[in-house]
Design a protein around this motif. Structure first.
Motif, PDB file in Angstrom:
ATOM      1  N   ILE A   1       0.813  -1.213   0.000  1.00 46.19           N
ATOM      2  CA  ILE A   1       0.000   0.000   0.000  1.00 46.19           C
ATOM      3  C   ILE A   1       0.849   1.267   0.000  1.00 46.19           C
ATOM      4  N   HIS A   2       1.989   1.238   0.712  1.00 47.19           N
ATOM      5  CA  HIS A   2       2.723   2.501   0.810  1.00 47.19           C
ATOM      6  C   HIS A   2       3.317   2.929  -0.523  1.00 47.19           C
ATOM      7  N   ARG A   3       3.393   1.972  -1.475  1.00 44.35           N
ATOM      8  CA  ARG A   3       3.885   2.345  -2.806  1.00 44.35           C
ATOM      9  C   ARG A   3       2.851   3.134  -3.584  1.00 44.35           C
ATOM     10  N   MET A   4       1.590   3.081  -3.151  1.00 40.09           N
ATOM     11  CA  MET A   4       0.538   3.622  -4.009  1.00 40.09           C
ATOM     12  C   MET A   4      -0.391   4.587  -3.275  1.00 40.09           C
ATOM     13  N   TYR A   5       0.152   5.378  -2.358  1.00 39.47           N
ATOM     14  CA  TYR A   5      -0.709   6.326  -1.647  1.00 39.47           C
ATOM     15  C   TYR A   5      -1.331   7.357  -2.582  1.00 39.47           C
ATOM     16  N   HIS A   6      -0.642   7.647  -3.686  1.00 41.05           N
ATOM     17  CA  HIS A   6      -1.183   8.666  -4.586  1.00 41.05           C
ATOM     18  C   HIS A   6      -2.149   8.067  -5.603  1.00 41.05           C
ATOM     19  N   ARG A   7      -2.395   6.738  -5.527  1.00 43.90           N
ATOM     20  CA  ARG A   7      -3.323   6.123  -6.477  1.00 43.90           C
ATOM     21  C   ARG A   7      -4.396   5.348  -5.702  1.00 43.90           C
ATOM     22  N   PRO A   8      -5.336   6.048  -5.077  1.00 45.45           N
ATOM     23  CA  PRO A   8      -6.294   5.364  -4.191  1.00 45.45           C
ATOM     24  C   PRO A   8      -7.142   4.317  -4.901  1.00 45.45           C
ATOM     25  N   LEU A   9      -7.540   4.601  -6.153  1.00 43.41           N
ATOM     26  CA  LEU A   9      -8.414   3.648  -6.838  1.00 43.41           C
ATOM     27  C   LEU A   9      -7.672   2.367  -7.177  1.00 43.41           C
ATOM     28  N   ASP A  10      -6.383   2.511  -7.519  1.00 44.20           N
ATOM     29  CA  ASP A  10      -5.604   1.310  -7.800  1.00 44.20           C
ATOM     30  C   ASP A  10      -5.377   0.516  -6.525  1.00 44.20           C
ATOM     31  N   THR A  11      -5.228   1.234  -5.391  1.00 44.40           N
ATOM     32  CA  THR A  11      -5.091   0.533  -4.121  1.00 44.40           C
ATOM     33  C   THR A  11      -6.282  -0.375  -3.880  1.00 44.40           C
TER      34      THR A  11
END
Lengths: 371, 294
Positions: free
Chosen positions: B87-97
């Motif tokens: 998750i910490h790799r993708m904080y700027h991509r909430p929908l992909d999370t």
């Protein structure tokens, strides 16, 4: 010159696809496999809509099963009534078993084929438009919208399971005819496949037209900088509603074709799991491209039938891993990898523009501008 | 009158279950903005933790109390692992999370199916939770009262920790202004992991409690996940009190509509009410005021 070449390429692409779908597939595949392929094409039709709404519009549509199910159930209702009329009964077989003697009121209009087709096209569109206006006008977006669309899928699936007049959790199944053609006849089953293939081509053409138009550019602009579009004087809500509605329409058409091709429609095709499963093919193929979602959806559906027959548990692991790896690490999907390879090759072919070691080719826009 | 009290009791019980399931989400989704679809599977992890602990310790009462603690640690550890790994790799991509954690959820479900089998398993409730308590004429099962108490305790502890402890202050600081918190010397990485640990641990605690009122199957988490998300959305992000009010509000609403219609119709009606409510208040009941456009 470029546009001319582009147009020529487009026609050639459609020609190749038509030859593959109408010429090669029926010859190569057995009747059973062809019908299965027809099912994949239905998923591909849904995928085109998702590509438009999610890839181009940035709306994570997690509830496409709702519209798929609406289309499927409406078609299923008509087919059941037609079968019953053929036998001379007042109600479909499963209602007879339950002791129902009279057709429920909301079933009655679906006795008319014209009304059914019209309803399949209009009703999901109207629902999506109403929901979209309500949600997007109030600037509900991103995660909120995703959760709402998902909750909608869950709600409809629960509602359908509770409806005995729609077959409960079994749904509608065992159809004998399709608008007067018996489904036992292989020729008629093949006709269904051709209808699905033709619909897919039409849907892709429509999506391409939308993406290429000024509207398509606005849609991408809304995805990338909604506030800026608003400040330029457009209403982002209207732009989003159109994409959401078109995606819903595609899903409904796909559901209506799915029902006769596969022979059933049930709440298990409507809920959260199938709705999210629609997304994985789109993500793998490349959500922002036109053909990526189509090829991805067909590929994933194909892999699923191949693997889940033999290794059902491993398939679920594979599905989970695909979500993690593709969405997490290759958000552009296979199309993104293909584009990367193409750039590499072009770079290698032209020694003059060989990459200087200091400028890594990470920014696709810069690379595009340089070539 | 009896009916009214009975429905109130049902609503209160349903609300407390929703609250327990949503409390962890109020942290990870509400405070950090991460849509963790594997949250439901952390609830399931709690359920199976209770099952495993009871296989080792046969005394139902002791095993319940131990599994509440063990569940929190196991669920929290898995949540922290998920945060660090993905998750910490993708904080700027909430929908992909959302989609990535959905994949994680699928895998966890299948792991549970492979280990414990697809059929549901049961955890024995301790004898002191058997039977019911008579409240103003309505008989409430003790297990449901226990869940209500547990939910209240969890909220109280969480609220106190967030309010007064140094760790809670760090969490709130990072939520309110990440950059400023970092310049003040707070490690936002460590704070994120802590928040995720607590949120996922609370999910597992909810799971342990749920074994008291039903059997455990690999898909149990899914059935609570959407409801939990709706509770947080209605309550508004960034605050615990919104989640509490929304959980009990939806609980009462559901129980009263269900009494007048059917269970499946009640869910649909509640959903429609939520959509209409979001028309009026798109940001939920309570909001943290910010100056951002979004």
């Amino acid at each position: 010159m470029r546009t001319l070449l582009g147009r020529w390429q487009t026609w050639a692409g459609f020609g190749v696809a038509a030859v593959l779908l109408f010429g090669v597939a029926p010859v190569v595949l057995s009747d059973f496999r062809l019908s299965m392929f027809g099912k994949f094409l239905c998923f591909a039709i849904v995928a085109v809509g998702i590509g438009l709404a999610w890839g181009r519009g940035g709306m994570l549509v997690l509830g496409q099963g709702v519209f798929f199910g609406l289309g499927g159930y409406m078609m299923g209702m008509h087919l059941k009534i037609a079968d019953a009329e053929l036998r001379g009964d007042a109600v479909p077989d499963f209602m007879q078993i339950a002791g129902v003697r009279e057709l429920p009121g909301y079933w009655q209009p679906f006795a008319s084929p014209a009304f059914t087709v019209l309803a399949i096209l209009v009703l999901p569109t109207a629902i999506a438009a109403a929901l979209g206006f309500g949600v997007f006008k109030r600037r509900v977006k991103g995660a909120y919208f995703a959760i709402l669309s998902q909750a909608l899928a869950a709600a409809l699936a629960i509602l359908l399971v509770g409806q005995t007049s729609l077959g409960g959790s079994n749904g509608l199944n065992r159809f004998r005819t399709f608008f007067g053609f018996t489904l036992n006849d292989p020729a008629n089953r093949r006709m269904l496949y051709f209808i699905a293939a033709a619909t897919l081509l039409l849907v892709v053409a429509a999506a391409r037209q939308l993406m290429q138009s000024r509207y398509g550019e606005l849609l991408v602009a809304v995805r990338d900088a909604e506030e800026r579009v608003r400040f330029l004087g457009y209403d982002p809500a209207n732009i989003k509603v159109v994409a959401y509605t078109v995606a819903a329409l595609f899903a409904s058409i796909a559901g209506a074709l799915f029902t006769p091709i596969v022979g059933f429609i049930a709440p298990s095709q409507v809920g959260i799991l199938p709705s999210i499963a629609f997304l994985i093919g789109v993500a793998i193929g490349g959500r922002t491209t036109l053909l990526g979602p189509v090829l991805g959806a067909i590929g994933v559906a194909w892999a699923q039938t191949l693997f889940s027959e033999r290794f059902p548990s491993q398939w679920i692991y594979a599905q989970g891993l695909l979500f993690i790896v593709v969405v997490g690490f290759f958000p552009a999907g296979l199309a993104g990898i293909a584009a990367l390879l193409r750039r590499r090759r072009r770079r290698a072919a032209e020694p003059g523009t060989a990459p200087e070691p200091l400028a890594p080719e990470t920014d696709p826009q810069k690379v595009g501008a340089a070539t | 009158m009896d009916v009214l009290i009975g429905q109130l009791a049902t609503g209160l019980s349903l609300g407390s279950i929703l609250l327990l399931a949503a409390l962890g989400l109020a942290l990870t989704f509400g405070q950090m903005g991460v849509i963790n679809m594997a949250h439901g599977e952390f609830i399931m992890v709690g359920c199976y933790t209770a099952y495993v602990v009871q296989q080792i310790i046969s005394n139902a009462g002791v095993s319940l109390l131990i599994s509440l603690f063990v569940g929190f640690v196991v669920g929290g550890a898995m949540g922290a692992l998920l945060e660090v790994a993905l998750i910490h790799r993708m904080y700027h991509r909430p929908l992909d999370t959302l989609l990535v954690t959905f994949g994680v959820g699928l895998i966890l479900q299948q792991v549970a199916r492979d280990i414990f089998g697809a059929p549901a398993v049961n955890v024995v409730a301790p004898p002191w939770l058997a039977g019911g308590v008579d409240i103003l004429g309505a008989v409430v099962p003790r297990t449901r009262l226990f869940i209500l108490v547990l939910a209240v305790v969890c909220v109280a502890v969480l609220a106190t920790v967030l309010k007064v402890s140094p760790m809670g202050r760090r969490i709130r600081a990072v939520v309110q202004n990440r950059d400023l918190a970092e310049t003040s010397g707070i490690s936002s990485r460590r704070t994120d992991i802590t928040t995720f640990f607590i949120g996922s641990g609370l999910a597992a605690v909810a799971g342990v409690a749920l074994t008291l009122i039903g059997s455990t199957s690999p898909t149990i988490g899914q059935s609570y996940l959407i409801d939990a998300f709706l509770v947080v959305v209605v309550g508004g992000l960034g605050q615990i009190k919104g989640t509490v009010i929304a959980a009990f509000g939806l609980g009462f609403l559901n129980s009263f509509i269900e009494y007048n219609t059917t269970a499946s119709l009640a869910k649909v009606i509640v959903f429609v009410i939520i959509v209409v409510f979001l028309q009026v208040r798109p940001q939920g009941l309570f909001t943290v005021r910010t100056r951002s456009l979004a």
